[in-house]
Motif scaffolding. Structure first.
Motif, short mmCIF file in Angstrom:
data_model
loop_
_atom_site.label_atom_id
_atom_site.label_comp_id
_atom_site.label_asym_id
_atom_site.label_seq_id
_atom_site.Cartn_x
_atom_site.Cartn_y
_atom_site.Cartn_z
N LEU A 167 -1.66 -14.30 0.21
CA LEU A 167 -1.44 -12.99 0.80
C LEU A 167 -2.35 -11.94 0.18
O LEU A 167 -2.87 -11.06 0.86
N VAL A 168 -2.53 -12.08 -1.14
CA VAL A 168 -3.43 -11.16 -1.84
C VAL A 168 -4.83 -11.25 -1.24
O VAL A 168 -5.45 -10.24 -0.91
N ASP A 222 5.56 -9.00 -3.36
CA ASP A 222 4.92 -9.63 -4.51
C ASP A 222 3.41 -9.49 -4.43
O ASP A 222 2.75 -9.22 -5.43
N ALA A 223 2.88 -9.68 -3.22
CA ALA A 223 1.43 -9.60 -3.06
C ALA A 223 0.94 -8.19 -3.37
O ALA A 223 -0.05 -8.01 -4.07
N ILE A 224 1.65 -7.18 -2.87
CA ILE A 224 1.22 -5.80 -3.14
C ILE A 224 1.35 -5.49 -4.62
O ILE A 224 0.50 -4.83 -5.22
N THR A 237 7.74 -11.81 -0.25
CA THR A 237 6.40 -12.33 -0.52
C THR A 237 5.37 -11.22 -0.37
O THR A 237 4.45 -11.08 -1.18
N ALA A 287 0.90 -7.36 -7.00
CA ALA A 287 -0.12 -8.03 -7.81
C ALA A 287 -1.34 -7.14 -8.02
O ALA A 287 -2.15 -7.39 -8.89
N PHE A 288 -1.48 -6.07 -7.19
CA PHE A 288 -2.58 -5.14 -7.41
C PHE A 288 -2.12 -4.03 -8.34
O PHE A 288 -1.07 -3.45 -8.10
N THR A 312 1.69 -16.04 -2.80
CA THR A 312 1.33 -14.69 -3.24
C THR A 312 -0.18 -14.53 -3.27
O THR A 312 -0.73 -13.57 -2.75
N ALA A 325 -4.93 -9.64 2.11
CA ALA A 325 -4.92 -8.18 2.02
C ALA A 325 -6.31 -7.65 1.67
O ALA A 325 -6.79 -6.68 2.26
N VAL A 326 -6.96 -8.33 0.71
CA VAL A 326 -8.30 -7.88 0.30
C VAL A 326 -9.28 -8.04 1.46
O VAL A 326 -10.12 -7.17 1.72
#
Lengths: 314, 267
Positions: free
Chosen positions: A18-19, B106-108, B103, B110-111, A15, A22-23
């Motif tokens: 991926l975060v 989940d990543a999206i 996944t 998290a914002f 996670t 994305a950033v």
């Protein structure tokens, strides 16, 4: 137990990656040359080329990503285009204020919501329940920033009890500076109490229907003891999850509340960065808040077994 | 609890009526500047007063309702369409597709939704389209999750098995049997999402990164009212009440729908 903790940690890794991706991708999605956009219309070619070099924009994308990730891991989030300050330091300097407001509000909101939710469930479909549920539904429909504005109108503009604009940190102004935090905390507490109360009431109603509650009552335990010892521990877990999600999201910036009360917090930093197109700051704020969110929820997951031992068994 | 349902229908009906009325009649031009009548208190000629540019607040609130509702409808349609397609796909196909989707969700997730929308608007530039796209992406993960979990239970039912045994293709089974049975939770979700989007759009507009002026929305009306708290407090009240009435109506309607489709969750 240790296996449970390890698994939770490992689940967070993809996670987080991926975060980060994305950033990273976000700034590359800006139409046109990011360096040109960052420096504005009037920038000269040499400055753009220098920034391109500094950002590594001429390298292939995967190389750029790995290099950027390396910097981030080393704690280097880049420098602000507008103020030339390091982004990491900027974020940390703003985070203390946001964290103070959010943690205090969420703690108050949780205490109030647990009490009100239990009471409402206990007096289900009676007048007390209708009052509490009605108030919770109303609070859910009131935007926090408007609630803040109204409180500001009443206590600031009309009654002159509390300041309307400005902020002095406790470090500079001493304990008297706490007046700047009263309304933001009250506003956020009220706003968050609505959804938490509904969650607590609904899970307490579930628990009240279980046999062990009937059994505890049949044993002759007083209602207070039944609620405290049998209903609360079993009904709290879903509310705790919601507290974690709320906390994670609010720590990322209560931008609207900070705007209403002119507090220089993390949310305001991000909004101003968006308005001035300060991309390194936007990136830093996003990454920071997402990591906080993942960590808060990880902590809640780790706290979960304390309230519900069945979790680790799964 | 009947009161709630009546309130839900009543307030939502009022909202629709105001929007429809706005197409045929507005008390004043909501955009035209009238510097002779700035910051006028509510009166018979201007029911809700005028703002700092002399524009009629009632007319702006009416047009604001249309803009906010249109944005919310577009956002919900986009998020539900994409989310349903991906949720049905993930829940029905399982395996790698599903794991990848989860996944990514989940990543999206998290914002914080509003920060994600902020960041996307920073990239796309502030406009009504950017708001729709940004908010739809922010609400996409929860849609995918909810649809997926509904599909996970539906795919084990006998009628899905029967369709498979009968030799139907996966796409046909998803369209003909899985999707229709997943509709009730999707309708409930769409209703609550409508409320969230109205709230988020007003928050973005309040922050100054939503619908750009001079187009009015309740959020940017509140934002421009902030400097006039002393003396023109009425400017801060009317747009807020509009948001509260809208959200209250939609939330009550959502609760009523949920009770209807899922009596266990209602209470």
């Amino acid at each position: 137990m240790i296996r449970y903790i390890l698994r939770r940690f490992l689940l967070a890794v993809p996670t987080l990656l991926l975060v980060a991706l994305a950033v990273f991708a976000l700034v590359r999605m800006i139409p046109g040359d990011p360096a040109q956009v960052m420096l504005g219309e009037g920038a000269d070619a040499a400055a753009i080329a220098a920034l391109r070099g500094e950002l590594g924009l001429d390298e292939p994308l995967p190389v750029q990503f790995v290099a950027w990730l390396g910097n981030v891991a080393a704690g280097d989030l880049g420098t602000s285009i507008v103020t030339s300050q390091p982004v990491g330091a900027l974020i940390l300097s703003r985070f203390a204020l946001t964290a103070t407001v959010v943690l205090t509000s969420v703690a108050f909101a949780t205490l109030i919501a647990v009490a009100l939710g239990l009471l409402a469930a206990w007096r289900r479909n009676r007048r007390l329940d209708w009052t509490i549920s009605g108030a919770a539904s109303l609070v859910l429909a009131v935007p926090s920033f408007w609630l803040g504005l109204i409180l500001l109108l009443v206590f600031g503009v009309e009654l002159h009890w509390l300041p309307v604009v400005g902020y002095v940190s406790v470090g500079e102004g001493g304990l008297a500076a706490l007046v700047f935090l009263v309304l933001p905390i009250v506003t956020l507490t009220i706003s968050e109490t609505g959804v938490l109360t509904r969650m607590m009431r609904s899970s307490a109603i579930d628990v009240l229907g279980y046999d062990y509650v009937t059994h505890a009552r049949a044993k002759g335990l007083s209602e207070g003891v039944v609620l405290r010892r049998h209903v609360f521990p079993n009904a709290f877990a879903p509310t705790l999850t919601l507290v974690g999600l709320t906390l994670g999201h609010l720590l990322g910036g209560v931008a609207v509340i900070e705007t209403v009360f002119t507090l220089p917090g993390l949310g305001r930093l991000m909004v101003n960065a968006v308005l001035s197109r300060d991309y390194p700051v936007i990136q830093g704020c996003l990454l920071f808040t997402a990591v906080i969110y993942v960590l808060v929820n990880l902590t809640v997951d780790l706290l979960y077994p304390l309230f519900d031992p069945r979790v680790t068994a799964e | 609890m009947r009161v709630n349902v009546a309130l839900g229908y009543g307030l939502t009906g009022l909202l629709i009526a105001v929007i429809l009325l706005g197409f045929v009649w507005l008390p004043y031009d909501p955009i035209a500047i009238d510097l002779d009548h700035t910051l006028a208190r509510p009166s018979l000629s201007h029911w809700l007063g005028t703002d700092e540019f002399g524009r009629d607040v009632a007319a702006r609130a009416m047009l604001g309702a249309r803009i906010s509702v249109l944005i919310a409808l577009q956002t919900v349609a986009l998020a539900i369409a994409l989310g349903t397609a991906l949720g049905v796909l993930g829940g029905f196909v399982r395996g790698w597709t599903d794991r990848l989707l989860m996944t990514a969700s989940d990543a999206i997730l998290a914002f914080p939704g509003i920060l994600l929308a902020l960041a996307m608007i920073a990239v796309l530039g502030p406009s009504r389209h950017s708001i729709v796209i940004a908010l739809a992406i922010a609400y996409l993960p929860s849609t995918i999750r909810i649809v997926r979990s509904a599909v996970l239970s539906i795919r084990e039912r006998e009628y899905v098995e029967a369709s498979r045994v009968a030799g139907d293709g996966a796409l046909y089974t998803m369209w003909r049997h899985v999707l229709p049975n997943a509709t009730p939770p999707i309708i409930v979700l769409a209703t609550s999402m409508f409320g969230w989007v109205v709230l988020s759009e007003s928050a973005l507009s309040f922050l100054g990164v939503g619908v750009p002026p001079p187009e009015p929305t309740w959020g940017n009306m509140l934002s421009s009212a902030r400097p006039y708290m002393h003396g023109a407090a009425y400017l801060s009240i009317a747009p807020g009440l509009c948001i509260v009435a809208t959200l209250l109506g939609i939330n009550m309607l959502g609760d009523a729908l949920r009770d209807r489709f899922d009596p266990r969750a209602g209470r």
